[in-house]
Scaffold this motif. Structure first.
Motif, PDB file in Angstrom:
ATOM      1  N   LEU A 129       4.437  11.758   4.170  1.00 55.87           N
ATOM      2  CA  LEU A 129       4.787  11.653   2.758  1.00 55.87           C
ATOM      3  C   LEU A 129       4.129  10.382   2.242  1.00 55.87           C
ATOM      4  O   LEU A 129       4.425   9.286   2.707  1.00 55.87           O
ATOM      5  CB  LEU A 129       6.304  11.579   2.567  1.00 55.87           C
ATOM      6  CG  LEU A 129       6.767  11.436   1.126  1.00 55.87           C
ATOM      7  CD1 LEU A 129       6.378  12.668   0.308  1.00 55.87           C
ATOM      8  CD2 LEU A 129       8.265  11.214   1.061  1.00 55.87           C
ATOM      9  N   TYR A 130       3.196  10.554   1.320  1.00 52.71           N
ATOM     10  CA  TYR A 130       2.408   9.439   0.810  1.00 52.71           C
ATOM     11  C   TYR A 130       2.709   9.222  -0.665  1.00 52.71           C
ATOM     12  O   TYR A 130       2.677  10.162  -1.452  1.00 52.71           O
ATOM     13  CB  TYR A 130       0.920   9.725   1.018  1.00 52.71           C
ATOM     14  CG  TYR A 130       0.001   8.661   0.498  1.00 52.71           C
ATOM     15  CD1 TYR A 130       0.035   7.372   1.021  1.00 52.71           C
ATOM     16  CD2 TYR A 130      -0.909   8.937  -0.513  1.00 52.71           C
ATOM     17  CE1 TYR A 130      -0.827   6.397   0.546  1.00 52.71           C
ATOM     18  CE2 TYR A 130      -1.774   7.970  -0.986  1.00 52.71           C
ATOM     19  CZ  TYR A 130      -1.722   6.699  -0.455  1.00 52.71           C
ATOM     20  OH  TYR A 130      -2.567   5.722  -0.921  1.00 52.71           O
ATOM     21  N   GLU A 131       3.004   7.980  -0.993  1.00 48.30           N
ATOM     22  CA  GLU A 131       3.193   7.602  -2.385  1.00 48.30           C
ATOM     23  C   GLU A 131       2.131   6.553  -2.691  1.00 48.30           C
ATOM     24  O   GLU A 131       2.170   5.459  -2.130  1.00 48.30           O
ATOM     25  CB  GLU A 131       4.582   7.033  -2.600  1.00 48.30           C
ATOM     26  CG  GLU A 131       5.684   8.044  -2.327  1.00 48.30           C
ATOM     27  CD  GLU A 131       7.068   7.463  -2.529  1.00 48.30           C
ATOM     28  OE1 GLU A 131       7.413   7.181  -3.693  1.00 48.30           O
ATOM     29  OE2 GLU A 131       7.770   7.276  -1.537  1.00 48.30           O
ATOM     30  N   PRO A 132       1.170   6.892  -3.553  1.00 48.23           N
ATOM     31  CA  PRO A 132       0.034   6.003  -3.779  1.00 48.23           C
ATOM     32  C   PRO A 132       0.407   4.544  -4.070  1.00 48.23           C
ATOM     33  O   PRO A 132      -0.293   3.646  -3.644  1.00 48.23           O
ATOM     34  CB  PRO A 132      -0.681   6.637  -4.975  1.00 48.23           C
ATOM     35  CG  PRO A 132      -0.369   8.093  -4.835  1.00 48.23           C
ATOM     36  CD  PRO A 132       1.045   8.133  -4.307  1.00 48.23           C
ATOM     37  N   GLU A 133       1.477   4.301  -4.735  1.00 49.81           N
ATOM     38  CA  GLU A 133       1.853   2.927  -5.081  1.00 49.81           C
ATOM     39  C   GLU A 133       2.796   2.283  -4.066  1.00 49.81           C
ATOM     40  O   GLU A 133       3.049   1.084  -4.126  1.00 49.81           O
ATOM     41  CB  GLU A 133       2.505   2.899  -6.467  1.00 49.81           C
ATOM     42  CG  GLU A 133       1.610   3.436  -7.577  1.00 49.81           C
ATOM     43  CD  GLU A 133       0.382   2.590  -7.815  1.00 49.81           C
ATOM     44  OE1 GLU A 133       0.470   1.355  -7.752  1.00 49.81           O
ATOM     45  OE2 GLU A 133      -0.698   3.184  -8.047  1.00 49.81           O
ATOM     46  N   LYS A 134       3.347   3.072  -3.134  1.00 52.26           N
ATOM     47  CA  LYS A 134       4.383   2.545  -2.236  1.00 52.26           C
ATOM     48  C   LYS A 134       4.051   2.642  -0.757  1.00 52.26           C
ATOM     49  O   LYS A 134       4.701   2.004   0.045  1.00 52.26           O
ATOM     50  CB  LYS A 134       5.704   3.273  -2.491  1.00 52.26           C
ATOM     51  CG  LYS A 134       6.268   3.028  -3.865  1.00 52.26           C
ATOM     52  CD  LYS A 134       7.598   3.736  -4.033  1.00 52.26           C
ATOM     53  CE  LYS A 134       8.144   3.517  -5.421  1.00 52.26           C
ATOM     54  NZ  LYS A 134       9.379   4.253  -5.628  1.00 52.26           N
ATOM     55  N   GLY A 135       3.122   3.489  -0.363  1.00 53.62           N
ATOM     56  CA  GLY A 135       2.814   3.637   1.050  1.00 53.62           C
ATOM     57  C   GLY A 135       3.242   4.989   1.579  1.00 53.62           C
ATOM     58  O   GLY A 135       3.313   5.949   0.837  1.00 53.62           O
ATOM     59  N   TYR A 136       3.550   5.033   2.885  1.00 48.34           N
ATOM     60  CA  TYR A 136       3.807   6.321   3.495  1.00 48.34           C
ATOM     61  C   TYR A 136       4.972   6.288   4.480  1.00 48.34           C
ATOM     62  O   TYR A 136       5.379   5.245   4.967  1.00 48.34           O
ATOM     63  CB  TYR A 136       2.550   6.825   4.202  1.00 48.34           C
ATOM     64  CG  TYR A 136       2.208   6.025   5.441  1.00 48.34           C
ATOM     65  CD1 TYR A 136       2.613   6.455   6.690  1.00 48.34           C
ATOM     66  CD2 TYR A 136       1.493   4.839   5.364  1.00 48.34           C
ATOM     67  CE1 TYR A 136       2.325   5.734   7.826  1.00 48.34           C
ATOM     68  CE2 TYR A 136       1.191   4.112   6.493  1.00 48.34           C
ATOM     69  CZ  TYR A 136       1.615   4.561   7.721  1.00 48.34           C
ATOM     70  OH  TYR A 136       1.327   3.838   8.834  1.00 48.34           O
ATOM     71  N   ARG A 137       5.479   7.492   4.725  1.00 52.71           N
ATOM     72  CA  ARG A 137       6.460   7.753   5.780  1.00 52.71           C
ATOM     73  C   ARG A 137       5.934   8.953   6.548  1.00 52.71           C
ATOM     74  O   ARG A 137       5.219   9.782   5.981  1.00 52.71           O
ATOM     75  CB  ARG A 137       7.824   8.103   5.196  1.00 52.71           C
ATOM     76  CG  ARG A 137       8.500   6.967   4.465  1.00 52.71           C
ATOM     77  CD  ARG A 137       9.845   7.466   3.917  1.00 52.71           C
ATOM     78  NE  ARG A 137      10.522   6.438   3.182  1.00 52.71           N
ATOM     79  CZ  ARG A 137      10.368   6.193   1.889  1.00 52.71           C
ATOM     80  NH1 ARG A 137       9.554   6.936   1.181  1.00 52.71           N
ATOM     81  NH2 ARG A 137      11.033   5.234   1.290  1.00 52.71           N
ATOM     82  N   TYR A 138       6.303   9.057   7.795  1.00 55.00           N
ATOM     83  CA  TYR A 138       5.865  10.214   8.553  1.00 55.00           C
ATOM     84  C   TYR A 138       6.973  10.692   9.475  1.00 55.00           C
ATOM     85  O   TYR A 138       7.992  10.043   9.644  1.00 55.00           O
ATOM     86  CB  TYR A 138       4.566   9.936   9.316  1.00 55.00           C
ATOM     87  CG  TYR A 138       4.673   8.883  10.383  1.00 55.00           C
ATOM     88  CD1 TYR A 138       4.863   9.229  11.708  1.00 55.00           C
ATOM     89  CD2 TYR A 138       4.571   7.542  10.067  1.00 55.00           C
ATOM     90  CE1 TYR A 138       4.971   8.271  12.691  1.00 55.00           C
ATOM     91  CE2 TYR A 138       4.674   6.567  11.053  1.00 55.00           C
ATOM     92  CZ  TYR A 138       4.873   6.937  12.352  1.00 55.00           C
ATOM     93  OH  TYR A 138       4.981   5.988  13.322  1.00 55.00           O
ATOM     94  N   LYS A 139       6.759  11.883  10.016  1.00 57.38           N
ATOM     95  CA  LYS A 139       7.678  12.561  10.916  1.00 57.38           C
ATOM     96  C   LYS A 139       9.063  12.714  10.272  1.00 57.38           C
ATOM     97  O   LYS A 139       9.167  13.137   9.139  1.00 57.38           O
ATOM     98  CB  LYS A 139       7.733  11.861  12.270  1.00 57.38           C
ATOM     99  CG  LYS A 139       6.412  11.887  13.008  1.00 57.38           C
ATOM    100  CD  LYS A 139       6.547  11.337  14.399  1.00 57.38           C
ATOM    101  CE  LYS A 139       5.211  11.358  15.114  1.00 57.38           C
ATOM    102  NZ  LYS A 139       5.338  10.959  16.500  1.00 57.38           N
ATOM    103  N   ALA A 140      10.114  12.383  11.006  1.00 63.15           N
ATOM    104  CA  ALA A 140      11.484  12.655  10.560  1.00 63.15           C
ATOM    105  C   ALA A 140      11.832  11.918   9.271  1.00 63.15           C
ATOM    106  O   ALA A 140      12.509  12.475   8.399  1.00 63.15           O
ATOM    107  CB  ALA A 140      12.474  12.285  11.667  1.00 63.15           C
TER     108      ALA A 140
END
Length: 138
Positions: free
Chosen positions: A65-76
Motif C-alpha cells: 500500500l503506497y501513499e505518494p506523500e506518506k510512504g508505504y506499508r506491506y504484507k499484513a
C-alpha cells in the motif's frame, strides 16, 4: 505514467497481477471502496516496478500500500490499513491490529507462499473492464 504523475489523494495498492487470490482481493476492495480511496497497480507492470524501486524495497512479492506523500506499508499491515477504508462489517478484522506485526506477517507469508497452489495463477495480468479502467494506473 511516471511516479510524479501518481494521484496524491489516492492510496495505491500494488498487487500480484497474475495471482487469482490477489485479483479476487482487488475486486473485493473495489466493490467495498465506497469512498473511492484506492487505485491499483500490478507489481509486474512497468509502473509497479518504478514504484517498487522508488520505495527502496527488495524482493517484495506481497501487497504493498503506497501513499505518494506518506510512504508505504506491506504484507499484513497493508492489508489491515486497506480494511480501515472499506465499507461494511469487514472492519471487524481490525481487531488483528493488536497482534505483533511479526506474527501477522508470518501468517501472511504462509498464505502468500501457497497462494498459487491453493488459488491458481493466470498467464498474464488481468485487464480491467472499461467501467473499472479508471481504478487502475498504468
Amino acid at each position: 505514467m511516471e511516479i510524479s504523475d501518481l494521484p496524491k489523494d489516492k492510496k495505491i495498492i500494488l498487487f500480484d497481477g497474475v495471482c487469482n487470490l490477489c485479483n479476487s482481493s482487488v475486486q473485493f476492495v473495489i466493490k467495498h471502496d465506497k469512498k473511492d480511496v484506492f487505485r491499483f497497480v500490478a507489481l509486474q507492470s512497468e509502473l509497479g516496478q518504478k514504484i517498487i524501486r522508488r520505495i527502496d524495497t527488495f524482493n517484495i512479492d506481497s501487497i504493498i500500500l503506497y501513499e505518494p506523500e506518506k510512504g508505504y506499508r506491506y504484507k499484513a499491515r497493508a492489508a489491515l490499513e486497506i480494511v480501515k477504508h472499506l465499507s461494511g462489517a469487514y472492519r471487524v478484522l481490525l481487531v488483528f491490529t493488536i497482534l505483533p506485526t511479526s506474527l501477522l506477517n508470518r501468517i501472511y507469508d504462509f498464505i502468500a507462499k501457497n497462494r498459487y497452489k491453493w488459488f491458481g495463477k493466470k498467464e498474464s495480468c488481468m485487464i480491467p473492464t472499461p467501467d473499472l479502467a479508471n481504478k487502475f494506473l498504468v
